[in-house]
Write a protein that holds these residues in place. Structure first.
Motif, short mmCIF file in Angstrom:
data_model
loop_
_atom_site.label_atom_id
_atom_site.label_comp_id
_atom_site.label_asym_id
_atom_site.label_seq_id
_atom_site.Cartn_x
_atom_site.Cartn_y
_atom_site.Cartn_z
N CYS A 43 3.48 95.19 87.09
CA CYS A 43 2.03 95.05 87.00
C CYS A 43 1.69 93.62 87.39
O CYS A 43 2.52 92.71 87.28
CB CYS A 43 1.52 95.39 85.61
SG CYS A 43 2.12 94.31 84.30
N ALA A 44 0.46 93.44 87.85
CA ALA A 44 0.01 92.11 88.25
C ALA A 44 -1.49 92.03 88.04
O ALA A 44 -2.19 93.04 88.10
CB ALA A 44 0.36 91.83 89.71
N CYS A 103 1.33 97.76 80.62
CA CYS A 103 1.33 96.30 80.47
C CYS A 103 0.20 95.90 79.54
O CYS A 103 -0.86 96.55 79.53
CB CYS A 103 1.11 95.61 81.82
SG CYS A 103 2.51 95.72 82.94
N THR A 104 0.42 94.84 78.80
CA THR A 104 -0.64 94.24 78.01
C THR A 104 -0.84 92.81 78.51
O THR A 104 0.07 92.22 79.10
CB THR A 104 -0.31 94.23 76.52
OG1 THR A 104 0.92 93.51 76.31
CG2 THR A 104 -0.16 95.63 75.97
N LYS A 134 3.32 85.11 76.55
CA LYS A 134 3.17 85.27 77.99
C LYS A 134 1.79 85.82 78.28
O LYS A 134 1.21 86.55 77.48
CB LYS A 134 4.23 86.25 78.51
CG LYS A 134 5.63 85.66 78.60
CD LYS A 134 6.55 86.69 79.22
CE LYS A 134 7.96 86.14 79.31
NZ LYS A 134 8.90 87.15 79.84
N GLU A 135 1.31 85.50 79.49
CA GLU A 135 0.01 86.02 79.91
C GLU A 135 0.05 87.54 80.05
O GLU A 135 -0.92 88.23 79.75
CB GLU A 135 -0.38 85.39 81.24
CG GLU A 135 -0.60 83.90 81.20
CD GLU A 135 -2.03 83.54 80.87
OE1 GLU A 135 -2.37 82.35 80.87
OE2 GLU A 135 -2.84 84.44 80.58
N VAL A 136 1.17 88.05 80.58
CA VAL A 136 1.32 89.47 80.84
C VAL A 136 2.65 89.94 80.24
O VAL A 136 3.69 89.33 80.50
CB VAL A 136 1.31 89.78 82.35
CG1 VAL A 136 1.45 91.27 82.61
CG2 VAL A 136 0.04 89.23 83.00
N GLU A 137 2.59 90.99 79.46
CA GLU A 137 3.79 91.55 78.84
C GLU A 137 4.04 92.95 79.39
O GLU A 137 3.12 93.76 79.48
CB GLU A 137 3.63 91.64 77.32
CG GLU A 137 3.40 90.31 76.63
CD GLU A 137 4.69 89.56 76.32
OE1 GLU A 137 4.61 88.46 75.77
OE2 GLU A 137 5.79 90.08 76.64
N GLN A 138 5.30 93.20 79.74
CA GLN A 138 5.66 94.51 80.27
C GLN A 138 7.04 94.87 79.74
O GLN A 138 7.96 94.06 79.79
CB GLN A 138 5.67 94.47 81.80
CG GLN A 138 5.95 95.79 82.46
CD GLN A 138 5.83 95.75 83.99
OE1 GLN A 138 5.69 94.67 84.60
NE2 GLN A 138 5.89 96.90 84.62
N THR A 160 7.10 91.41 84.07
CA THR A 160 8.52 91.26 84.41
C THR A 160 9.08 92.50 85.12
O THR A 160 10.16 92.44 85.69
CB THR A 160 9.36 90.98 83.16
OG1 THR A 160 9.07 91.98 82.19
CG2 THR A 160 9.03 89.61 82.60
N GLY A 161 8.34 93.61 85.09
CA GLY A 161 8.79 94.81 85.78
C GLY A 161 9.48 95.79 84.86
O GLY A 161 10.18 95.40 83.93
#
Lengths: 111, 112
Positions: B89-90, B23-24, B2-6, B104-105
């Motif tokens: 995060c965004a 977030c990474t 995924k582009e963003v991991e949370q 994903t929150g």
């Protein structure tokens, strides 16, 4: 305060029905967005629009279409609803790039 | 990937604790980094944003960006029960909607 309103908070439809989700913003924003939010998947962009009658596909446009006839209104259309479209649908608007103002969401259940 | 991991949590802390949310991300082209807060049955609302690396403070909230590690954090000091929400995060690298990526929150509960 910016206000983004969505036509329904909860909606139950049958498989194969055509579904319209309406979104209205009152701040003259250029950009409007439709997301769906699912547990474990987060927010995923379906479509966005940066001007009247303009639209761009997001990450998951399949099974959806949109309409923006007026600046303040952005509609999401499910041409033939399916059970995998059961989700929370969130509309947002923005003037700039990084601050999006979200509506309260529509929880759609397709039976 | 995924582009963003949370990390989705849930995270449960006592009132007054310091909370760290993280977030990474994988795309080094991201320029703006945001934190949104979403209360139950509501849409997300922007809490803070930062541009590029560094820290930004707003009251009890501090947003931190480390572009070299592709890692962003939100710290909440003196957490309150009213902070109980999901934090997303965004990040974006451009100025159009299709370049806007959400985590994903993380669900946070602050216990009185």
């Amino acid at each position: 305060d910016v206000k983004v309103t969505q036509s329904s908070r909860y909606l139950v439809k049958r498989t194969g029905e055509k579904v319209f989700l309406e979104c209205v913003q009152d701040m003259d924003h250029e950009n409007m967005f439709w997301y769906r939010q699912d547990p474990g998947l987060g927010l995923r962009l379906i479509y966005f629009s940066y001007d009247v009658k303009m639209k761009e596909k997001g990450d998951i446009p399949e099974g959806y279409s949109v309409s923006r006839e007026k600046k303040e209104r952005f509609s999401l259309i499910l041409e033939s609803a399916s059970t995998n479209q059961t989700s929370m649908y969130l509309c947002a608007s923005s003037l700039g790039a990084y601050e999006q103002f979200f509506g309260p969401g529509t929880r759609l259940t397709v039976l | 990937q995924k582009e963003v991991e949370q990390d989705p949590g849930p995270l449960s802390v006592p009132e007054g604790a310091i909370v760290s949310l993280n977030c990474t991300y994988s795309n080094s082209a991201f320029q703006y980094f945001m934190w949104y807060r979403q209360y139950s049955r509501k849409g997300p609302e922007l809490l803070m944003y930062t541009y590029s690396s560094g820290n930004k403070e707003d009251g009890r909230f501090t947003a931190q960006v480390d572009k070299s590690s592709k890692y962003i954090s939100l710290f909440i000091r003196d957490s309150q029960p009213s902070d109980s929400a999901t934090y997303l995060c965004a990040m974006i690298w451009g100025n159009t909607g299709n370049q806007f990526y959400f985590g994903t929150g993380t669900s946070l509960t602050v216990i009185p």
